[in-house]
Structures are given as structure tokens and as C-alpha cells.
Enzyme design. Structure first.
Site, short mmCIF file in Angstrom:
data_model
loop_
_atom_site.label_atom_id
_atom_site.label_comp_id
_atom_site.label_asym_id
_atom_site.label_seq_id
_atom_site.Cartn_x
_atom_site.Cartn_y
_atom_site.Cartn_z
N ASN A 32 0.83 -1.21 0.00
CA ASN A 32 0.00 0.00 0.00
C ASN A 32 0.85 1.25 0.00
O ASN A 32 1.99 1.25 0.47
CB ASN A 32 -0.94 0.01 1.22
CG ASN A 32 -0.25 0.54 2.45
OD1 ASN A 32 -0.25 1.73 2.71
ND2 ASN A 32 0.35 -0.36 3.24
N ASN A 44 4.00 5.73 15.81
CA ASN A 44 4.20 5.13 14.49
C ASN A 44 5.54 5.58 13.94
O ASN A 44 5.67 6.64 13.37
CB ASN A 44 3.04 5.54 13.58
CG ASN A 44 3.19 4.96 12.19
OD1 ASN A 44 4.20 4.32 11.88
ND2 ASN A 44 2.21 5.18 11.34
N CYS A 63 5.98 3.69 9.15
CA CYS A 63 5.45 3.78 7.79
C CYS A 63 6.57 4.06 6.79
O CYS A 63 7.28 5.05 6.90
CB CYS A 63 4.41 4.89 7.76
SG CYS A 63 3.48 4.91 6.26
N ASN A 94 5.74 -3.00 11.25
CA ASN A 94 5.01 -2.20 10.30
C ASN A 94 5.33 -2.77 8.91
O ASN A 94 5.97 -3.82 8.80
CB ASN A 94 5.41 -0.72 10.42
CG ASN A 94 4.27 0.20 10.00
OD1 ASN A 94 3.69 0.00 8.94
ND2 ASN A 94 3.96 1.18 10.82
N THR A 95 4.92 -2.09 7.88
CA THR A 95 5.06 -2.68 6.54
C THR A 95 6.49 -2.61 6.03
O THR A 95 7.29 -1.79 6.48
CB THR A 95 4.13 -1.97 5.55
OG1 THR A 95 4.41 -0.57 5.60
CG2 THR A 95 2.68 -2.20 5.91
N CYS A 111 1.92 -37.74 -7.33
CA CYS A 111 2.11 -36.59 -8.21
C CYS A 111 3.56 -36.47 -8.65
O CYS A 111 3.86 -35.82 -9.64
CB CYS A 111 1.68 -35.30 -7.52
SG CYS A 111 2.75 -34.83 -6.15
N CYS A 144 11.06 -32.18 0.40
CA CYS A 144 9.93 -32.97 -0.12
C CYS A 144 8.67 -32.75 0.71
O CYS A 144 7.57 -32.67 0.16
CB CYS A 144 10.30 -34.45 -0.14
SG CYS A 144 10.94 -35.05 1.43
C1 LIG Z 1 -3.48 0.44 3.82
C2 LIG Z 1 -2.63 0.36 5.04
C3 LIG Z 1 -2.46 1.49 5.80
C4 LIG Z 1 -1.70 1.44 6.92
N1 LIG Z 1 -1.60 2.57 7.68
C5 LIG Z 1 -0.90 2.53 8.84
C6 LIG Z 1 -0.89 3.63 9.71
O1 LIG Z 1 -1.51 4.64 9.45
N2 LIG Z 1 -0.20 3.52 10.86
C7 LIG Z 1 0.49 2.40 11.21
O2 LIG Z 1 1.09 2.37 12.27
N3 LIG Z 1 0.48 1.31 10.41
C8 LIG Z 1 -0.21 1.35 9.23
N4 LIG Z 1 -0.27 0.23 8.46
C9 LIG Z 1 0.48 -0.97 8.86
C10 LIG Z 1 -0.39 -1.94 9.64
O3 LIG Z 1 -0.86 -1.38 10.83
C11 LIG Z 1 0.37 -3.24 9.99
O4 LIG Z 1 1.48 -2.92 10.79
C12 LIG Z 1 0.87 -3.99 8.79
O5 LIG Z 1 -0.10 -3.94 7.77
C13 LIG Z 1 1.23 -5.46 9.11
O6 LIG Z 1 0.13 -6.19 9.57
P1 LIG Z 1 -0.74 -7.16 8.60
O7 LIG Z 1 0.20 -8.09 7.96
O8 LIG Z 1 -1.74 -7.80 9.52
O9 LIG Z 1 -1.41 -6.26 7.59
C14 LIG Z 1 -1.06 0.26 7.31
C15 LIG Z 1 -1.23 -0.88 6.55
C16 LIG Z 1 -2.03 -0.83 5.44
C17 LIG Z 1 -2.26 -2.08 4.62
S1 SF4 Z 2 4.77 -38.26 -1.48
FE1 SF4 Z 2 3.60 -36.38 -1.83
S2 SF4 Z 2 4.84 -35.25 -3.34
FE2 SF4 Z 2 5.55 -37.36 -3.38
S3 SF4 Z 2 4.36 -38.35 -5.00
FE3 SF4 Z 2 3.29 -38.74 -3.08
S4 SF4 Z 2 1.79 -37.08 -2.96
FE4 SF4 Z 2 3.30 -36.44 -4.47
S1 SF4 Z 3 17.08 -35.31 0.81
FE1 SF4 Z 3 15.52 -33.83 1.41
S2 SF4 Z 3 14.10 -33.76 -0.33
FE2 SF4 Z 3 15.35 -35.60 -0.56
S3 SF4 Z 3 14.15 -37.21 0.44
FE3 SF4 Z 3 15.53 -36.46 1.99
S4 SF4 Z 3 14.37 -34.88 3.04
FE4 SF4 Z 3 13.28 -35.27 1.15
#
Ligand SMILES: Cc1cc2nc3c(=O)[nH]c(=O)nc-3n(C[C@H](O)[C@H](O)[C@H](O)COP(=O)(O)O)c2cc1C
Ligand code: SF4
Ligand code: SF4
Ligand SMILES: Cc1cc2nc3c(=O)[nH]c(=O)nc-3n(C[C@H](O)[C@H](O)[C@H](O)COP(=O)(O)OP(=O)(O)OC[C@H]3O[C@@H](n4cnc5c(N)ncnc54)[C@H](O)[C@@H]3O)c2cc1C
Ligand code: SF4
Lengths: 444, 450
Positions: free
Chosen positions: A77, A136, A139, A204-205, A350, A388
Site C-alpha cells: 500500500n 508510528n 510507515c 510495520n510494513t 504426483c 519434499c
Molecule cells: C493500507 C494500510 C495502511 C496502513 N496505515 C498505517 C498507519 O496509518 N499507521 C500504522 O502504524 N500502520 C499502518 N499500516 C500498517 C499496519 O498497521 C500493519 O502494521 C501492517 O499492515 C502489518 O500487519 P498485517 O500483515 O496484519 O497487515 C497500514 C497498513 C495498510 C495495509
Molecule cells: S509423497 Fe507427496 S509429493 Fe511425493 S508423489 Fe506422493 S503425494 Fe506427491
Molecule cells: S534429501 Fe531432502 S528432499 Fe530428498 S528425500 Fe531427503 S528430506 Fe526429502
């Protein structure tokens, strides 16, 4: 039934789930809806100085990355702090706190790094009777160019100074919100503690460019052909935030400093993980912005049922329980030997484990047995790396099984030792010591 | 006025005009962009993918699905066409439930395979809709190949040979190219003239001349072709229909299911097609199901499939059987036709004898039942008619009723290859015919270029 009531710095809330300062807490309308939905507390959208508020862009402010089925994994953001008048925010905060006395309301503040600016705003906030303030310093965009937000958060001396002013001019608990846009999170945390802060909250972000428009050749979100770096959050940042929380929780200088955990919390499990690493509560933003406020219901029942199943009666019973188990790589036990094991009944064939191990790891998984498609671990080759397990689409189909002391490790041809041995004593370590250095026990 | 379901006898126009287009619209409607993205996200990108192994043409399914999911449907289409130039038709008609989708690991995991067929259609529709040709002919080799039969086998062979720089002439007895794509496949699997559009797309590469109304054995011979061409590919399909060997089967209104379907496919106005009020279809394969379902869709009141063995022995897949049931077709197992009952030359019913499996043999129990009917379709299998090969001497060996070929599609006659339904390998499916046509082309190329 587990008791999930939270007490963070003496601030009480019916659960440890707070909304982080962001759009979900922008105004009374949202916050009231959040409280109706069950959120324990909110950190109100960051307030600025009195006077004309900042303006936001009028074009797109968000960008994202997605996983399968367009599940949002990371949000970016370029929004600023509140773009509403300070007085309007303060009046609403006061009213909502009065109407919802059992919920926590924290005022997030960002004003210029000058003593008079903080001195001016703190009494106004105090007058609303909210429960505390969050500074804060995090940001990464827009505000930092004005010498606020992460511009302050990146300089530990400023953090300490501002925290000190705040402790001086208000009796409210002071939480310092940290920016992750630094190399070592312990420095700003230590500075906050030195300044007298009651707690830190993080993260924060993260500064980010989330994607590039390949038609216009501009970062997204694109405003009239240009884009700017933004702040990254959501599930993708959780690992970074967890590590930073753990770093602070186990740092001898900041150990015991209360932490509010933020960053990618999406489910009860994420919250429990943050708290196990030492966070006293959690704050949520992106998950609410993705799914709406109702998710808190899943968090409440999930956390409570998990606590019941584990016999944790109160949050304090598990907060910080994982912190002592975070250690440095050099102290990991090299005599702990695991091998991957495939449950043939769960395997859907798979072949992803095979090709991952074959192309990029240790050639330790078959793809054929007697001419039939069959995936099985070759113990002679398996180094136990877990790749794996991570690529298998079926949960619990591949597990890592520990070899018991005395068992033969068919890869090395050696018998597994019962003792603990780490890199500090390993003969290949040019600086090896004779007796293993034990993990330092955290001071109580 | 619509005649309705309750008019006795065999009449046209049982339904109101809009019902026809509703009944004969796409069985599997195309995925839109959003649906295609959601579905493509389900694919695990398996290693040595089981779906791919189950595809007779070995399309790289994980790769083309990944291309769709990353917004690259043209790349996906090319991945498909690289292996199967009739990928568009196969996406519509393949019994995926017994091929790729049966093998999909998500079928194993949760009983819901990735919808490979519909994704394949999505990608090929994008490319064909844009008229995008992916292949250029190699420099002219100066060699020419004659192909008998413009069905899937012949067309796949023609495209590959032309791509490799050979001049190709395709001769077909029917007035239109496409083989059973044009004359056999159920109308609701390939609506809106797709079969001809696909022929045009395939011949769009250039270097392929199709001559219709040219029948081997009537208008030309294999040896004649070999005089003018360097090699010959036979993709003649199955021209004959097995007889019921029931009394009265020569009666008026006892028809071959394939002829009924061909008439239906060629009709410009479905309301002009006559269908009985009560229809009995004898057989247990895809043709029986297609005839029965389309009879219902044309407004027949009662349609019964009579099959002499149990459900599990039916050649029609479980999906096809369910489709028939959902369209109101009744399937009777363990009955075989004994007599077609007639009155004044018109069919009035079919006398069936119950069967059972004893001592490893199917035999009639002697007990019978009669189902009223005014129309009977025979669908107990097609057979290869070897007569047109005559004149080639004994050189083209026929084994088990079909042309004998080796692993590369070579017949016993030098310079003559064969593939598709007329040979005795693989299942009688569009996709198998494509695989055999393509592989024979590679073998011919190798032989011609040395
Ligand atoms: C759109 C947006 C606006 C934000 N504005 C603020 C703000 O004004 N003040 C602040 O401290 N953090 C702000 N943040 C950060 C969030 O509070 C938070 O620290 C961050 O998004 C990580 O948490 P999350 O992963 O749950 O989003 C904002 C985040 C977003 C997405
Ligand atoms: S062990 Fe998991 S990753 Fe490997 S063939 Fe079977 S389903 Fe696929
Ligand atoms: S070496 Fe790593 S990826 Fe290969 S079988 Fe062992 S744990 Fe799984
Ligand atoms: C009713 C019906 C429904 C079917 N539905 C499906 C389905 O849903 N999915 C599926 O995968 N398969 C289906 N099949 C099978 C599929 O159509 C065939 O396997 C496929 O068409 C075989 O291709 P081919 O090229 O070998 O032969 P054909 O498609 O039969 O083409 C042979 C061509 O050779 C021509 N020919 C024959 N004799 C001569 C001659 N003497 N001289 C010149 N030309 C000649 C014919 O006119 C025809 O054009 C169905 C078959 C039938 C009969
Ligand atoms: S088997 Fe299914 S999941 Fe695996 S590659 Fe094929 S379509 Fe995708």
C-alpha cells in the site's frame, strides 16, 4: 473453557486480537463494526498534527501478490496516515471508548520529530480517555520523506528521544511501533526500551514494489504512469515478523519488554505462534482487509479450542513458551538425524517430491519400483532436508522421522550418537572447542 | 405446430423450434477466463504426469495448464497442437473420464480431477478463434503422399506430413472431410460447425489437397496411388455395421445408428428429422448412447438401450451411461434381441431374450420380454470393410478384421501405412486415431527422407 482475556500493559481486552492502525480503524464507523464483530481492541488509524491533514493519492493505493485461486498472500500500500481532521478523530475516539469501555483503544501518533509537536498532541489524546498510545515509527512511504515514520524508526537515537518525550508528557502507556526496514531489529527495540517505552509493536510494513505493469512499464499500483515503493504486509510477511519478534524476545537487553505482534496474522494459529514467541497480543490488518471483520470469530474459537486441547488455561500459560527454543544455528544438535518417510496410503503419486529431490537436492526419492510408478525415500541418500515435505500437496503424507540413538544412518554409515554435539565442537570447524557450548539459558 | 411426444409412429418436428437448439447445445460448455484460471490453479504440475501418460497423444498437460494459469493461452495451445493437431476436437469428444482425467492425481486425491478436457478446449479455442497458425511448412521435399480417409487419422497424418515438407493429397468417399468428426460424433459434443472449422484450421498450414467423393475401390486403387505418390496412408475407419442376427431386422424402420447420427449431423434443421415415439437402441457402446440420447433430444417419448451384458461390460463409460440416464434413456442390461416385431411392414416392438453368464459364456435364458417400439437402431459395432483394398493383391494383410500394422503403422504392403479405426491397435477413439496418424507420418517421413 480457556480464558482468553488479555491484559497488555494493564490494558484489558476480552481477547488478544486487536486491529492494527490502518484503514480498518480509520473512523468510528469501522471501529464500531469491528467491536460488534468481536475484536478485542483497535489501534486507531495514525493521527497527525493539528492543521490541514495529509492527502492520499486519488488513484489506486494497493497492489498484491496471489497464490493459487487468487488467494491474497501479500498486500502493498501507498496510503498515508489519517487524512481526516485531528479533532474529528479525537471526538470519535472519545465517543467510541465511552460506548465500548471493555475494549482497548490505542491512539497511534505520528508528528514531526520535535518536542513541541509531541507535547502539543499528547494532552489532546489523553483527554479522549483512550487506553494508550502507539508511536508510528514504521510507515515506509510518504511520511518518511517528511522526516517522520520509518525515517525516525531507522535512527535508534530518535526513537529513544521521542519515547522519552512521550513518557514525560503523558501518563498513558507508550508502545513504540517498529519498522522492519532496518538490518537488525534489536537496535530500535533497545532504543525504545532505553527511552522508557512500555512496549514495542512490530512489524510495520516492509518497503516494496509488488509488481510492474508490463504494458505501461511502471510499478504497481500505478498513478498516471508512475509508481512508488509502498509498504508490504499480509501472510507473506509473517515469517519476517516472527523472526523479529523472537529476536527482541530473546535479546538480553530487551528480554521481558512487552511485545504486540503484527505482520500477516490471518488465523488463530498465526496469533498463537506470535504469542508463543513472546508477543503479549497480536494486531491484524491485512486479514481483516481481505475477509472483513468476521474472521475474528474463527480466531477466538480456534485459539480457545487449541488452548483447551493443550490444557492452557490463560494466555500467560503459553506466551513466550517458544522463545527459549529459538537459538543460533551453531547450537543446533548435529546428532539429530532425520529421514523423510512417505505414507504410501496418502501418496497420490504426483511425483513432486521426486523431481524436487532429484533435480535440486539429493536424488533420494524413487519414481519407479519394479516398473511401477512409486515414490519412496532412499535412506542411503536422504539428508533429511525437508524439501519434499514442503512440496508435497498432501498434508502429513511425507513426515520426517528421527533416527533413534544407536540406529544406523545409512547415508553416512555411522551409528547415531546419543549425545548432543554442535558446530562449536565439530572437527570441521576451524574454531572448534573441546566441550560443546550449551545454549545459554535465558535469564528469568 | 410441434407434434409432441405422444404422436405414434415416426414423425418430424416433435418439439417446438427453440427446444432443438437448447437440447443440442454444448454438452460441456466452454470455460470462461475466470473459470479457466481457477481450474488451472488446481493442477499440481506433476512430474512425469499420470494424465500425460494416459493421453494417447501424450500432450504435455501440466505444461499447457501452467501456461494457461500464467496468462499464456497461446503457448498452451501450441503445447497441445505440438502433439495433437486435433486438440480442439479431442477436447470436446475425448472420454476424459477414462483417459487423462481418470489418471489425474486429484482424482486419486479427492475424486475431482482437474478438468483437463475443458482447459484444453479453452486454450485451443483462444488460438483457433484468433486464427493463429503455429507451424510453417518445411522446405518442399519433392515427395508426395496420398491419404485415404479424411477422418482424424488421415488429417493428423496429413498435417504432420505437410509440416515436414511433403505434398499431401487426401481422398475421401464422403462429400465432406472430417470423417466421424463430421458424420458420427454426437451433435451436442461439437456444435456450431466446429468439425469443418477444424479441418480448415488444419489445412491452413498449406500443402494439403482434399478431394471428396473419391472412394477407394470405386474411383481408384492402392496400387494406382502408389504409381503417383511416394507413399500411401490408409485411414478409412470402419465402413460396415454389424448385423443383429435377429429375425425381422431387415424391416422398415430398423436402421443403423451411425446412419441416423450421420443424417442428424448433416441436417440443417433438426426439426425435419423423423424420430419414433418409442425407440429401442441395441448395443452398449458410445454409438448406442449417442443414438439413444439424441433420439430423446429429438423428442422421442421412450428410449431404451438393450444391452446383452452387465453395466460394467459396456463400452460406454460410466459418464456416458449417466448422461443417458439423465436424459431419460432407460438402459436394460442382460437382454439380447430375438425378433423385431412388425405389423404391415411397420415395426411394433422388439422381442428380447434375457441372458446370463454361465460357464464363462453368455447365453440366452429362454425367457423373453417385448418392448413396444416404432423405431429400432442397431449399434452393436462397426466393422472394417476390406473389399476396397482389393486390387492391391494379398499384400495388405488383414488380421482380426482390421488392417495389420507394425509399431510404426506400416502395413504388410511396402510404402503403405495405416492408422485409426481401420487398424487393429488402440481403442476406437478420435484421439487414438490422431496419435496413429501422426506417428505414421513420422514413420513415412523417415522412410522418404532416409
Ligand atoms: C493500507 C494500510 C495502511 C496502513 N496505515 C498505517 C498507519 O496509518 N499507521 C500504522 O502504524 N500502520 C499502518 N499500516 C500498517 C499496519 O498497521 C500493519 O502494521 C501492517 O499492515 C502489518 O500487519 P498485517 O500483515 O496484519 O497487515 C497500514 C497498513 C495498510 C495495509
Ligand atoms: S509423497 Fe507427496 S509429493 Fe511425493 S508423489 Fe506422493 S503425494 Fe506427491
Ligand atoms: S534429501 Fe531432502 S528432499 Fe530428498 S528425500 Fe531427503 S528430506 Fe526429502
Ligand atoms: C456414433 C459415434 C460416436 C463416437 N463418439 C466418439 C466420441 O465421443 N469420442 C471419441 O473419442 N470417439 C468417438 N467415436 C469414435 C471416433 O469417431 C473414431 O474412433 C474416429 O473417428 C476414428 O478416426 P478414423 O480417422 O480412423 O476414421 P473415421 O473418422 O471413420 O474416418 C474415416 C474416413 O475414411 C473415409 N472412407 C472410408 N472408406 C473409404 C473409401 N473406401 N475410400 C475413401 N474414403 C473412405 C470415410 O468417409 C471417413 O471420412 C465415435 C464413433 C461413432 C461411430
Ligand atoms: S495429473 Fe492432474 S494435477 Fe497432475 S499434472 Fe495432470 S492434470 Fe495436473
Amino acid at each position: 473453557m480457556a480464558d482468553i482475556r488479555s491484559d497488555f500493559l494493564g490494558i484489558k481486552s476480552p481477547n488478544p486480537f486487536w486491529l492494527a492502525s490502518a484503514p480498518p480503524t480509520d473512523k468510528a464507523y469501522n471501529v464500531v463494526r469491528a467491536f460488534q464483530a468481536g475484536w478485542g481492541g483497535v489501534v486507531w488509524k495514525t493521527l497527525g498534527e493539528e492543521g490541514p491533514p495529509v492527502v492520499n493519492v486519488n488513484g489506486p493505493r494497493y497492489g498484491a501478490i496471489w497464490g493459487a485461486d487468487r488467494r491474497l498472500l501479500g498486500l502493498n500500500n501507498i496510503e498515508l496516515i489519517t487524512d481526516r481532521q485531528l479533532q474529528v478523530n479525537l471526538q470519535e475516539m472519545k465517543q467510541v471508548k465511552r460506548d465500548w469501555p471493555d475494549r482497548a483503544i490505542i491512539a497511534s501518533i505520528m508528528v514531526p520529530c520535535e518536542e513541541h509537536a509531541w507535547k502539543a498532541i499528547l494532552p489532546l489524546v489523553e483527554e479522549t480517555e483512550v487506553d494508550g498510545i502507539e508511536l508510528n515509527f514504521g510507515c515506509p512511504h510518504g511520511m518518511s520523506e517528511r522526516g517522520m515514520g520509518s525515517a525516525v524508526g531507522q535512527v535508534p537515537e530518535y526513537i529513544e528521544m521521542v519515547a522519552r518525550w512521550c513518557k514525560q508528557y503523558t501518563r498513558m502507556p507508550v508502545i513504540v511501533k517498529l519498522t522492519p526496514n532496518i538490518t537488525d531489529i534489536r537496535y530500535p527495540a533497545r532504543a525504545a526500551k532505553r527511552g522508557g517505552a512500555d512496549a514495542v509493536s512490530l512489524i510495520n510494513t516492509i518497503s516494496s514494489i509488488v509488481s510492474v505493469d508490463l504494458d505501461d512499464f511502471a510499478p504497481q499500483p500505478t498513478i498516471d504512469g508512475k509508481g512508488s515503493h509502498g509498504g508490504y504486509c499480509g501472510p507473506a510477511v509473517k515469517p519476517i515478523a516472527l523472526n523479529m519478534v523472537a529476536e527482541i524476545a530473546r535479546d538480553p537487553e530487551t528480554r521481558g519488554l512487552p511485545i504486540s505482534g503484527i505482520g500477516g496474522v490471518t488465523t488463530w494459529r498465526d496469533a498463537a505462534e506470535f504469542m508463543a514467541l513472546g508477543a503479549g497480543n497480536v494486531q491484524v490488518c491485512t486479514a481483516a482487509m481481505t475477509y472483513g471483520f468476521k474472521i475474528v470469530q474463527e480466531m477466538i474459537t480456534g485459539l480457545s479450542n487449541w488452548m483447551d486441547s493443550k490444557g492452557h488455561q490463560r494466555l500467560e500459560d503459553f506466551i513466550g513458551r517458544a522463545t527459549p527454543n529459538v537459538t543460533d544455528w551453531q547450537y543446533l544438535n548435529l546428532n539429530y538425524v532425520t529421514k523423510a518417510h512417505i505414507d504410501q496410503d496418502l501418496c497420490i503419486k504426483c511425483g513432486r517430491c521426486h523431481i524436487a529431490c532429484e533435480d535440486t537436492s539429493h536424488q533420494a526419492i524413487t519414481n519407479m519400483l519394479d516398473g511401477v510408478r512409486h515414490f519412496e525415500v532412499i535412506e542411503e541418500e536422504c539428508v533429511g532436508c525437508n524439501l519434499c515435505v514442503n512440496v508435497c500437496p498432501v498434508q502429513d503424507c511425507i513426515t520426517m522421522e528421527r533416527l533413534a540413538p544407536g540406529d544406523l544412518d545409512r547415508r553416512t554409515g555411522k551409528v547415531v550418537e546419543p549425545t548432543y554435539a554442535n558446530w562449536t565442537t565439530h572437527p570441521n570447524n576451524p574454531m572448534h572447542r573441546e566441550a560443546p557450548v550449551q545454549v545459554p539459558e535465558p535469564a528469568e | 405446430m410441434a407434434q409432441g411426444q405422444f404422436t405414434d409412429g415416426i414423425v418430424a418436428g416433435r418439439l417446438a423450434p427453440p427446444d432443438y437448439s437448447a437440447n443440442f447445445s454444448d454438452l460441456h460448455p466452454p470455460l470462461d477466463q475466470h473459470e479457466a484460471l481457477v481450474e488451472s490453479d488446481r493442477c499440481y504440475f506433476c512430474y512425469d504426469a499420470p494424465c500425460m501418460q494416459a493421453c494417447p497423444t501424450s500432450i504435455d498437460i501440466p505444461l499447457f495448464i501452467r501456461e494457461i494459469s500464467t496468462g499464456n493461452p497461446l503457448g498452451a495451445a501450441k503445447t497441445i497442437f505440438d502433439q495433437n493437431i486435433l486438440g480442439g476436437m479431442c477436447a470436446r469428444v475425448c472420454p476424459t473420464e477414462t483417459l487423462c482425467e481418470e489418471a489425474c492425481v486429484r482424482e486419486t486425491a479427492e475424486g475431482k480431477p482437474v478438468q483437463i478436457g475443458r482447459l484444453q478446449r479453452f486454450a485451443t479455442d483462444v488460438a483457433m478463434g484468433a486464427g493463429r497458425q503455429f507451424y510453417q511448412r518445411a522446405a518442399d521435399t519433392g515427395k508426395s503422399v496420398a491419404i485415404v480417409g479424411a477422418g482424424p487419422a488421415g488429417l493428423a497424418c496429413a498435417h504432420r506430413l505437410s509440416m515436414l515438407g511433403h505434398a499431401v493429397t487426401v481422398l475421401d468417399a464422403r462429400p465432406k472431410p472430417g470423417g466421424l468428426n463430421e458424420y458420427g460424433i454426437a451433435a451436442y459434443k461439437t456444435p456450431n460447425g466446429f468439425a469443418q472449422a477444424e479441418v480448415d484450421y488444419i489445412t491452413g498450414i498449406g500443402g494439403i489437397t482434399i478431394e471428396n467423393d473419391k472412394a477407394l475401390g470405386r474411383d481408384f486403387s492402392v496400387s494406382g496411388l502408389l504409381e503417383e505418390h511416394d507413399a500411401v496412408f490408409l485411414g478409412m475407419g470402419l465402413a460396415g455395421v454389424n448385423a443383429l442376427r435377429a429375425e425381422g431386422e431387415e424391416a422398415h424402420n430398423v436402421e443403423n445408428a451411425v446412419d441416423f447420427i450421420a443424417t442428424l449431423r448433416q441436417a440443417s434443421d433438426l426439426s425435419g428429422i423423423r424420430i419414433g415415439r418409442r425407440v429401442v437402441v441395441v448395443g452398449g457402446g458410445m454409438t448406442a448412447v449417442d443414438a439413444a440420447v439424441q433420439a430423446r433430444l429429438l423428442g422421442a417419448e421412450e428410449v431404451t438401450i438393450a444391452y446383452r451384458r452387465g453395466r460394467e461390460s459396456m463400452n460406454a463409460s460410466a459418464f456416458e451411461q449417466d448422461l443417458a440416464a439423465s436424459k431419460g434413456v432407460k438402459i436394460r442390461h442382460w437382454v439380447q434381441p430375438r425378433r423385431v416385431l412388425t405389423e404391415g411392414g411397420e415395426v411394433t416392438g422388439v422381442e428380447l431374450e434375457y441372458t446370463s453368464f454361465e460357464d464363462g459364456r453368455l447365453s440366452g435364458t429362454g425367457q423373453t420380454l417385448v418392448i413396444e417400439a416404432d423405431q429400432v437402431f442397431k449399434a452393436i459395432g462397426q466393422n472394417f470393410v476390406a473389399a476396397p483394398l482389393n486390387g492391391s493383391g494379398e499384400k495388405i494383410a488383414v488380421e482380426g478384421g482390421r488392417i495389420a500394422v507394425d509399431g510404426e503403422g506400416r502395413t504388410t504392403m511396402p510404402r503403405v501405412w495405416a492408422g485409426g479405426d481401420c487398424v487393429g491397435v488402440g481403442e476406437d477413439l478420435t484421439v487414438s486415431a490422431v496419435a496413429q496418424g501422426r506417428d505414421a507420418a513420422m514413420s513415412i517421413h523417415k522412410a522418404l527422407i532416409g
